[in-house]
Design a protein around this motif. Structure first.
Motif, PDB file in Angstrom:
ATOM      1  N   GLU A  62      31.381  49.277  47.519  1.00 19.21           N
ATOM      2  CA  GLU A  62      32.880  48.462  46.941  1.00 19.21           C
ATOM      3  C   GLU A  62      31.874  46.759  46.726  1.00 19.21           C
ATOM      4  O   GLU A  62      32.753  45.786  46.147  1.00 19.21           O
ATOM      5  CB  GLU A  62      33.538  48.057  48.717  1.00 19.21           C
ATOM      6  N   ARG A  63      30.640  46.866  47.342  1.00 18.16           N
ATOM      7  CA  ARG A  63      29.553  45.135  46.814  1.00 18.16           C
ATOM      8  C   ARG A  63      29.851  45.821  45.259  1.00 18.16           C
ATOM      9  O   ARG A  63      30.203  44.236  44.554  1.00 18.16           O
ATOM     10  CB  ARG A  63      28.860  44.577  47.848  1.00 18.16           C
ATOM     11  N   ILE A  64      29.040  46.020  44.491  1.00 20.43           N
ATOM     12  CA  ILE A  64      29.236  46.948  43.038  1.00 20.43           C
ATOM     13  C   ILE A  64      30.573  46.919  42.872  1.00 20.43           C
ATOM     14  O   ILE A  64      30.037  45.656  41.682  1.00 20.43           O
ATOM     15  CB  ILE A  64      28.515  47.738  42.935  1.00 20.43           C
ATOM     16  N   VAL A  65      31.337  47.175  42.554  1.00 24.23           N
ATOM     17  CA  VAL A  65      33.174  46.993  42.272  1.00 24.23           C
ATOM     18  C   VAL A  65      33.149  45.416  42.389  1.00 24.23           C
ATOM     19  O   VAL A  65      33.734  45.243  41.573  1.00 24.23           O
ATOM     20  CB  VAL A  65      34.096  48.108  42.882  1.00 24.23           C
ATOM     21  N   ALA A  66      33.116  45.114  43.156  1.00 25.61           N
ATOM     22  CA  ALA A  66      34.332  43.150  43.799  1.00 25.61           C
ATOM     23  C   ALA A  66      33.326  42.434  42.739  1.00 25.61           C
ATOM     24  O   ALA A  66      33.738  41.429  42.136  1.00 25.61           O
ATOM     25  CB  ALA A  66      33.639  43.264  44.977  1.00 25.61           C
ATOM     26  N   THR A  67      31.566  42.738  42.919  1.00 28.93           N
ATOM     27  CA  THR A  67      30.941  42.229  41.445  1.00 28.93           C
ATOM     28  C   THR A  67      31.538  42.189  40.648  1.00 28.93           C
ATOM     29  O   THR A  67      31.251  41.598  39.719  1.00 28.93           O
ATOM     30  CB  THR A  67      29.068  42.700  42.221  1.00 28.93           C
ATOM     31  N   ILE A 164      43.367  50.581  48.632  1.00 32.00           N
ATOM     32  CA  ILE A 164      43.564  49.229  47.772  1.00 32.00           C
ATOM     33  C   ILE A 164      43.866  48.360  49.215  1.00 32.00           C
ATOM     34  O   ILE A 164      44.390  47.230  49.363  1.00 32.00           O
ATOM     35  CB  ILE A 164      44.682  49.122  47.431  1.00 32.00           C
ATOM     36  N   THR A 165      44.482  48.679  50.189  1.00 32.50           N
ATOM     37  CA  THR A 165      44.880  48.389  51.197  1.00 32.50           C
ATOM     38  C   THR A 165      43.635  48.567  52.298  1.00 32.50           C
ATOM     39  O   THR A 165      44.129  47.375  53.730  1.00 32.50           O
ATOM     40  CB  THR A 165      46.149  48.727  52.155  1.00 32.50           C
ATOM     41  N   LYS A 166      43.268  49.263  52.757  1.00 32.21           N
ATOM     42  CA  LYS A 166      42.101  49.246  53.977  1.00 32.21           C
ATOM     43  C   LYS A 166      41.001  48.097  53.462  1.00 32.21           C
ATOM     44  O   LYS A 166      40.310  47.814  54.297  1.00 32.21           O
ATOM     45  CB  LYS A 166      41.641  51.024  53.720  1.00 32.21           C
ATOM     46  N   ARG A 167      40.346  48.040  51.781  1.00 30.01           N
ATOM     47  CA  ARG A 167      39.901  47.141  51.543  1.00 30.01           C
ATOM     48  C   ARG A 167      39.993  45.680  51.033  1.00 30.01           C
ATOM     49  O   ARG A 167      40.474  46.107  49.729  1.00 30.01           O
ATOM     50  CB  ARG A 167      39.179  48.538  50.232  1.00 30.01           C
ATOM     51  N   ARG A 171      40.637  44.536  46.743  1.00 26.96           N
ATOM     52  CA  ARG A 171      42.317  44.030  46.233  1.00 26.96           C
ATOM     53  C   ARG A 171      41.979  43.036  45.387  1.00 26.96           C
ATOM     54  O   ARG A 171      42.616  42.279  44.392  1.00 26.96           O
ATOM     55  CB  ARG A 171      43.269  44.434  46.927  1.00 26.96           C
ATOM     56  N   ARG A 172      41.921  41.802  46.159  1.00 25.16           N
ATOM     57  CA  ARG A 172      41.771  40.510  45.801  1.00 25.16           C
ATOM     58  C   ARG A 172      40.934  39.816  44.804  1.00 25.16           C
ATOM     59  O   ARG A 172      41.143  40.008  43.444  1.00 25.16           O
ATOM     60  CB  ARG A 172      41.230  39.466  46.696  1.00 25.16           C
ATOM     61  N   THR A 173      39.756  40.591  44.102  1.00 26.17           N
ATOM     62  CA  THR A 173      38.535  40.621  43.540  1.00 26.17           C
ATOM     63  C   THR A 173      39.618  41.865  41.680  1.00 26.17           C
ATOM     64  O   THR A 173      39.354  40.794  41.425  1.00 26.17           O
ATOM     65  CB  THR A 173      37.262  41.183  43.854  1.00 26.17           C
TER      66      THR A 173
END
Length: 372
Positions: A62-67, A164-167, A171-173
């Protein structure tokens, strides 16, 4: 036939070494009812692995995808900022000298944005989504209430399955990265304008003539394109020749490059006995030496070819043809009007222009009205 080749049922058996017997037409295939994999050996449908995700690994993914989404957002912002900000320095990004720089910035940033988005979504799908099978059944086009409710249920389950609802971080990034990508094409619409309006009604010839007259001269001298050598009448005395000329004094600056693009002119020596000057332009030539705009009046290609035998000026793009002996009248092709003519004269043995073109240069679709 020997009875040794028959079994107890009376069916004929093949001799040893004769190969596989051919199946008689009409009999069922021996493969009927057989399967490559038995039902017991067939793999079971993938189970819902929503609960099998390693939350520690999922958080890392999740952190990698957000980055990656943040990188896509930053690249899109740099694309827009360069377009409306940095590219405005030193004459703007639309000049000839900065084409390579602007292409690198625009192409690089847009590539980085899309690549980061694609990699992020790929990791999201492979690392954070389950492999629950989705079965789509085909029914009539008209759906009933139960089907719509089932769709809503499947949609909600799919949204929950995607995370997408849980994380909320993903969703925001994701929304943050997608927003500037949607806005970027809007900024590219700026390359369609602004419209030239009255700018094509005047070229650097007019400015150069005014400057020369302010210095007490009759006009501005013509110089050979490429060498900037002033052109004497004696240098261009042989009929049938054509040369590209510019006004004297054009400087090698960003603005000058745009002026040169509009001011480029072809000088042609037409036999004086075949020249037919247009009414009101009897003094615009020098014994058949005449000057026309090199920009075709169809779509702006350079009309750079000349047939000495027919005295025709040709545009190689769409074969528009102009008669150099008759004020560059259109004799063939899609061009809608003649090439604009430049008034010429002689001063101290040099060929000079005494005024600007009397009409707008370039394609006719720019509209030639004085109020445009």
């Amino acid at each position: 036939m020997s009875d040794d080749n028959k079994d107890t049922s009376g069916a004929e058996q093949p001799h040893e070494g004769e190969g596989t017997p051919k199946r008689v037409i009409g009999t069922p295939s021996p493969a009927t009812g057989k399967a490559l994999v038995s039902a017991d050996e067939a793999p079971a449908p993938a189970a819902d692995t929503a609960d099998e995700l390693d939350e520690k690994s999922a958080k890392k993914a999740e952190r990698i995808v957000a980055t990656l989404f943040l990188v896509a957002f930053a690249a899109s912002v740099v694309f827009i900022a360069y377009y409306i900000g940095w590219s405005g320095r030193d004459g703007g990004m639309h000049g000839v000298s900065r084409t390579r720089e602007s292409n690198l910035w625009f192409g690089g940033m847009m590539t980085l944005a899309f690549m980061a988005m694609a990699i992020g979504v790929t990791i999201w799908v492979r690392r954070l989504m389950t492999s629950k099978p989705i079965i789509q059944e085909r029914h009539d086009l008209q759906t009933d209430e139960a089907t719509r409710e089932a769709f809503n249920q499947d949609f909600l389950e799919g949204a929950a399955d995607s995370g997408i609802t849980k994380r909320p971080l993903l969703r925001r990034t994701l929304l943050l990265a997608a927003a500037p990508l949607g806005l970027a094409p809007i900024f590219l619409l700026g390359d369609l304008g602004p419209l030239p309006k009255k700018r094509l009604r005047h070229t650097y010839w007019g400015e150069a003539v005014k400057k020369a007259k302010a210095e007490g001269k009759k006009g501005v001298r013509l110089v050979v394109d490429g060498t900037n050598r002033p052109l004497r009448v004696s240098d261009f005395a042989t009929p049938g020749g054509m040369i590209t000329v510019l006004p004297e004094g054009v400087e090698e600056t960003e603005e000058a490059l745009n002026q040169i693009a509009k001011s480029v002119t072809i000088l042609i020596n037409v036999p004086a006995d075949e020249f037919k000057p247009k009414k009101g332009r009897e003094n615009w030539h020098i014994n058949g030496v005449v000057a026309y705009s090199k920009i075709c009046t169809h779509v702006g290609c350079p009309a750079a070819l000349y047939e000495q035998t027919t005295h025709h000026i040709l545009c190689p793009c769409h074969q528009s043809t102009f008669d150099a002996t008759d004020a560059a009248r259109v004799v063939f092709g899609p061009a809608a009007r003649p090439l604009p003519q430049l008034p010429l004269s002689v001063e101290d043995g040099y060929i000079i222009a005494t005024d600007d073109y009397d009409e707008p240069i370039g394609p006719s679709f720019w509209e030639r009205g004085k109020t445009s």
